[in-house]
Each structure stands twice: as C-alpha cells, then as structure tokens.
Design an enzyme around this catalytic site. Structure first.
Site, mmCIF file in Angstrom:
data_model
loop_
_atom_site.group_PDB
_atom_site.id
_atom_site.type_symbol
_atom_site.label_atom_id
_atom_site.label_comp_id
_atom_site.label_asym_id
_atom_site.label_seq_id
_atom_site.Cartn_x
_atom_site.Cartn_y
_atom_site.Cartn_z
ATOM 1 N N TYR A 1 -55.699 -97.000 -130.489
ATOM 2 C CA TYR A 1 -56.449 -98.242 -130.303
ATOM 3 C C TYR A 1 -57.789 -98.169 -131.018
ATOM 4 C CZ TYR A 1 -59.187 -95.793 -126.678
ATOM 5 O OH TYR A 1 -60.003 -94.917 -126.003
ATOM 6 N N ASN B 1 -58.338 -84.589 -127.835
ATOM 7 C CA ASN B 1 -59.726 -84.507 -128.292
ATOM 8 C C ASN B 1 -60.069 -83.043 -128.514
ATOM 9 O OD1 ASN B 1 -60.004 -87.253 -128.063
ATOM 10 N ND2 ASN B 1 -61.206 -87.201 -126.186
ATOM 11 N N TYR C 1 -63.057 -80.564 -129.470
ATOM 12 C CA TYR C 1 -64.510 -80.477 -129.563
ATOM 13 C C TYR C 1 -64.938 -79.110 -130.086
ATOM 14 C CZ TYR C 1 -64.368 -84.424 -126.282
ATOM 15 O OH TYR C 1 -64.111 -85.628 -125.663
ATOM 16 N N HIS D 1 -68.675 -93.959 -121.373
ATOM 17 C CA HIS D 1 -67.730 -95.053 -121.585
ATOM 18 C C HIS D 1 -66.826 -95.191 -120.374
ATOM 19 C CE1 HIS D 1 -65.373 -91.493 -122.541
ATOM 20 N NE2 HIS D 1 -64.276 -92.219 -122.315
ATOM 21 N N ASP E 1 -62.748 -95.989 -119.880
ATOM 22 C CA ASP E 1 -61.493 -96.196 -120.594
ATOM 23 C C ASP E 1 -61.085 -97.654 -120.432
ATOM 24 O OD1 ASP E 1 -61.812 -93.398 -120.380
ATOM 25 O OD2 ASP E 1 -59.662 -93.121 -120.675
ATOM 26 N N HIS F 1 -68.102 -92.319 -117.734
ATOM 27 C CA HIS F 1 -68.035 -90.860 -117.775
ATOM 28 C C HIS F 1 -68.265 -90.409 -119.213
ATOM 29 C CE1 HIS F 1 -63.844 -92.266 -118.404
ATOM 30 N NE2 HIS F 1 -63.774 -91.271 -119.275
ATOM 31 N N ARG G 1 -63.465 -76.569 -127.234
ATOM 32 C CA ARG G 1 -62.730 -77.083 -126.088
ATOM 33 C C ARG G 1 -61.829 -78.228 -126.541
ATOM 34 N NH1 ARG G 1 -63.829 -81.857 -122.031
ATOM 35 N NH2 ARG G 1 -62.377 -81.311 -120.373
#
Length: 380
Positions: A123, A177, A179, A188, A190, A250, A261
């Site tokens: 998206y 994700n 990192y 943000h 979701d 969050h 991570r």
C-alpha cells in the site's frame, strides 16, 4: 554564526533529555539518571517543558491512557533461538534477492537505516501520495507486489494459528521491516480503512522496544517521552487491537534500535479497502488518455509521486526544521481553540498531548520577559 547556533541548540536539547544513554550535560558533571524503565513504563514528564509540576488531573489522565493501551496489547514468547535463527536466515535471503533485483518494483521500499519488503498486499503511505495524511493510504493493484513466501506460511503463520493467535486464513499481507542500528519508524496508526484488527508482529535478530504516544521532530531527530514503553524480545509475538491499535500512535525510536532488528508484520486487508487501479504507480505524470475515474472509490486524483529513494536531496534541507502533518494540525488547534478546550479524545494523532511547541527551533520571549532571538521557521 549559524553553525555555532546549531551546535548550541543541539547541546541545549541534549541537556533537556537526561534519559539518553551516556549523555553528559554541559557545565561539568553528569546528569542524574533514572533507574531502568520497567515493562509498560508510563511517560516521564519533562518539567522543563511546562515550568511547573503536572496537576493531579493530568497524572490521572496519563495513567488512565496507559491502562487503555495495555488493555489492547498481548505478548507471547513463541519462537525459540533455533527457530529464530532459521527464520533470520530466510530474511537474509529476502534481502539478498532484493539486492539482486529479483522482486517486483513495489515489493521493496528503501529508506535510510530501514528497508520494507511487502508481500501479498502493498500500500501507499507517507510521501508517496500528492495528498498526505491519515486516510489517504491506498492498496496497490493486485499483483503489484510478490506473493507471501512459503517459508512465512510454514515457519511463522502456521505456529501462530496453532497457538490460536490468529485464525486459519487470516493473513493476506506480510511486511518485513529490516532496521539497522539507529533506524526508526515514526509515530503512526496502521490504516484503519486498510487493515482489519488485530495487528500481529514477530521480532527477530535482537531485542528492541515499541513506544506509544510519542511525537517526532527532525533536523536533528528528537522524540518525546512515550505514554507507554513496551519491551520487545527476539522471538516474541506482539498483538495489537482495540485502543492500542486504533486510538494511539505507535513507533520505534532510534535509541531503541541498538543492533540490527527485523520484524515480520502480519495483517489482513479489509474487503472494502480502497485500491489504486492505475498501473502508472511510479510516476506523477498521467499517461495519454488516462481517465482519473479509474481510481476506485474516493481515490480521484490520488496520484503517486516517485519513490522517495529516487528523489534528489536538497543541500539546504538539513538546516530546516521538519514538521510532521499531525504536528501542524496540533499547532493549528492550539491557536484556534481556547486553552481549556485544547484536549481532544482523538488521541490516535495525539492532538491533546503537550509538545515542545518547537521552542527549541523557534525561540520566543523567555518567561521572565527577556527578549530572545526569533528564528523564522520554514515548513516543508
């Protein structure tokens, strides 16, 4: 002159943030440090920001919100060290395939210190749309991202189903994700119009934390104290629903990513989620004869910009304060509303929460009446 002012500003900000690890305050001597935060530690307030002690009412409000957030969080330790190592090897394979260009264009989204890999459904978000803000996100047309890898089904989803974390067939969107140390993702929610609840995430490679109710500022990056600090261990599963998923933002702060991570986020898209239908997703220029009615629902003229990783950097941008859309909205509300009405229940954007009001970026007159240099703040 400008250079020294920028350095002084950073030092001033550091002196106001004693929670940073290993920070030494100016003027000699170390700042006192609080003991480590326990799980679900609620926000520590900056008294320097208001110049006065918080009222009992404010403390009660914060404690009540922390309880609401905790009520929407469930954590489980499901994956052993051996299982984590096996999954992490698969994540490395995803990274390798992406570097070789073996995925579809919209499967991979790169940013400094953080890469995203969309599978099943992808998206638009953030700077990818001309019109920004909550509610503007759109699913890509079907087939624009790669299918969910079989190993995600076999090694991750199946175990979640066996432990009744999610029902069979729930997941149709998986995002990885990845990192690097110092990476982050800003506050943000979701997209509620895109994804069903719950939101399930599984962490790998190292321990980290998820924070709720923070506000970000940039150039240099600064993050306010969280309403709730949630430790996240390697191999743990975090499930968000209710208040924690819908009513408060969050984020992952840079200081909480000390080692590499990765997190696998598993979600289900809504049947009525708005979806882009155009194939011209990487250009803001419409093809000849394009009809804007092809965009479904209320998507008219929601044309994507080129991916941010392709945009050239502005050499002067590093000296400009960067203000988030939700921060602009809060500033507008603080001007328009009387003081006693400036708190709102719409906490998913944290409108009611006190911020630094950008006093570090744009100095106004001191409380004692002494004038201070005013700096014109440019927003972009």
């Amino acid at each position: 002159m400008a250079g020294s002012g920028y350095t002084d500003l950073r030092e001033k900000l550091k002196s106001m943030m004693p929670y940073r690890d290993g920070h030494k305050g100016g003027g000699g001597g170390s700042l006192p440090r609080d003991p480590p935060d326990p799980p679900y530690d609620r926000k520590r307030r900056h008294q320097e920001d208001s110049g006065s002690e918080p009222s009992d009412y404010e403390e009660q409000k914060e404690e009540e919100e922390a309880r609401k957030v905790k009520s929407g969080i469930r954590q489980l330790r499901l994956f052993s060290a051996e299982e984590c190592a096996k999954i992490e090897a698969r994540i490395e394979d995803v990274v390798s395939r992406a570097e070789k260009g073996l995925y579809k264009e919209h499967t991979v989204d790169r940013a400094p210190l953080r890469n995203k890999y969309f599978f099943g459904e992808g998206y638009t978000y953030g700077s990818q749309l001309q019109r920004r803000g909550p509610g503007q996100e759109r699913l890509y047309p079907r087939g624009e991202v790669d299918a969910i890898p079989e190993w995600v089904h076999d090694l991750v989803i199946r175990k979640l189903v066996e432990h009744r974390v999610i029902p069979e067939g729930f997941v149709n969107s998986a995002v990885i994700n990845d990192y690097q140390p110092g990476g982050c993702i800003v506050s943000h929610v979701d997209p509620i119009h895109i994804f069903e609840r719950p939101i399930v995430s599984v962490s790998f490679f190292s321990d980290s934390a998820l924070c709720f109710g923070c506000k970000f500022q940039f150039k240099p990056i600064r993050v306010s104290e969280p309403v709730l600090f949630l430790p996240v261990k390697r191999g743990s599963v975090t499930v968000l629903s209710g208040y924690a998923a819908d009513e408060i933002t969050h984020c992952i702060r840079p200081q909480d990513i000390k080692e590499r991570r990765a997190v696998i986020i598993l979600r289900k898209t809504r049947l009525d989620a708005p979806r882009l239908e155009t194939k011209s997703l990487s250009s803001s220029v419409l093809p000849p004869g394009y009809n804007s009615d092809r965009l479904s629902g209320s998507n008219r003229d929601q044309i994507l910009k080129p991916k941010r990783s392709h945009r050239k950097a502005d050499p002067d941008a590093a000296h400009r304060p960067r203000i988030l859309e939700m921060d602009k909205e809060e500033n507008r509300r603080s001007v328009l509303l009387p003081k006693h009405r400036r708190r709102s229940n719409f906490s998913s954007e944290n409108y009611w929460r006190r911020s630094y009001e950008y006093t570090e970026d744009c100095d106004e007159e001191e409380e004692d009446g002494s004038p201070a240099r005013k700096v014109k703040m440019r927003r972009h």
